[in-house]
Design an enzyme around this catalytic site. Sequence first.
Site, short mmCIF file in Angstrom:
data_model
loop_
_atom_site.label_atom_id
_atom_site.label_comp_id
_atom_site.label_asym_id
_atom_site.label_seq_id
_atom_site.Cartn_x
_atom_site.Cartn_y
_atom_site.Cartn_z
N ARG A 122 -13.55 -8.49 2.03
CA ARG A 122 -12.08 -8.09 1.83
C ARG A 122 -11.33 -9.46 2.01
NH1 ARG A 122 -9.80 -3.03 2.03
NH2 ARG A 122 -8.10 -4.25 1.25
N GLN B 231 -10.12 -3.75 -2.85
CA GLN B 231 -11.32 -3.31 -2.43
C GLN B 231 -12.47 -3.40 -3.34
OE1 GLN B 231 -12.20 -1.79 0.67
NE2 GLN B 231 -14.27 -2.11 0.12
N ARG C 256 0.96 -1.16 -0.08
CA ARG C 256 0.07 -0.20 -0.02
C ARG C 256 0.94 1.15 0.01
NH1 ARG C 256 -5.15 1.41 3.75
NH2 ARG C 256 -6.03 0.18 2.09
N ASP D 121 -16.96 7.65 -1.04
CA ASP D 121 -15.82 7.60 -0.50
C ASP D 121 -15.47 9.03 0.28
OD1 ASP D 121 -13.24 6.49 0.61
OD2 ASP D 121 -12.33 6.63 -1.65
N CYS E 19 -16.37 1.82 1.01
CA CYS E 19 -14.90 1.00 1.29
C CYS E 19 -14.52 1.28 2.89
CB CYS E 19 -13.68 1.54 0.31
SG CYS E 19 -13.13 3.25 0.66
#
Length: 305
Positions: free
Chosen positions: A288, A132, A102, A220, A260
């Site tokens: 997930r 995701q 990430r 989001d 998410c």
Amino acid sequence: MKHLLTLEQLSKEELLDILNLADQLKYENKNGIPHPILKGKTLGMIFQKSSTRTRVSFEVGMYQLGGEALFLSNRDLQIGRGEPVQDTARVLSRYLDGIMIRTFAQKEVEDLAKYGSIPVINALTDYCHPCQVLADLMTIREYKGGFEGLKATFIGDGNNMANSIIVGCLKLGMKVSIASPKKYEVCDHIKEFAKKYPGMFEMTNDPLTAAKDSDVIFTDVYASMGQESESQIRLEAFKGFQVNKEVMSVAHPDCMVQHCLPAHREEEITNEVFEAHANEIFDEAENRLHAQKAVMVKLMAPDYK
Ligand code: CP
Ligand code: NVA
């Protein structure tokens, strides 16, 4: 499939293959059927940004698959002090069986894959969030039974989530509508991608236009990780771009909501809508785990049937 760097790289068949395996692993998990498919394997998890879901779901997922996961924080790795990604990739490839990363720049993930010799999984960059959206697609199929002909809508920033939603949903036969403020629309690269799906993609600056007849609505945060200094400016710019009762009222009556997470209640989504759709949102978070386990099996045990 050698890596999971973006959803663009996956064919429709590969996407469905991952989702089918994810369903199978979820079923086995719920029914106490062990599946130590990655016994003896180790996943390295490089985090240059914060995480709750991604870190825990990858770590637990690896454990459930019989392997081990190593949490590698940017604060401790030499990469955080400037060791080139090319060298990090070659070193880690000598110890590990897979790397999850990430980070900020998509190029860093691509370079890790290019210079290393083990599978690399993108666990979020500024450009996309493929893991995701695999979980999101899995959740949509659980609730709706399929994808073809459904309308997915994203309201908010044309960010990593918007990008992966567009790619994943279009590939599986959904229509996609995106509502963002003018300065925050999705990038040209994604617009080009969407041109391959004529009549299936719409961009607007009006959330109500986008939400009309939706089967699933996504949103989001206004300011993503790394954009904290823009929070105030974005709060102004995104006024009106909220998933609320009015937006839901123009969607189909059984429209799902996906987020998410983490969510900022009363910013991109009202508390009322969030709580009314909490089951779908937390199923999404749970998925997930299952979706990423499927990705890890596909990459780290490619012969598994
Ligand atoms: N949705 C998601 O990726 O959550 P985390 O940032 O907590 O990992
Ligand atoms: N767009 C958000 C997603 C977090 C999972 C971010 O990049 O911070």
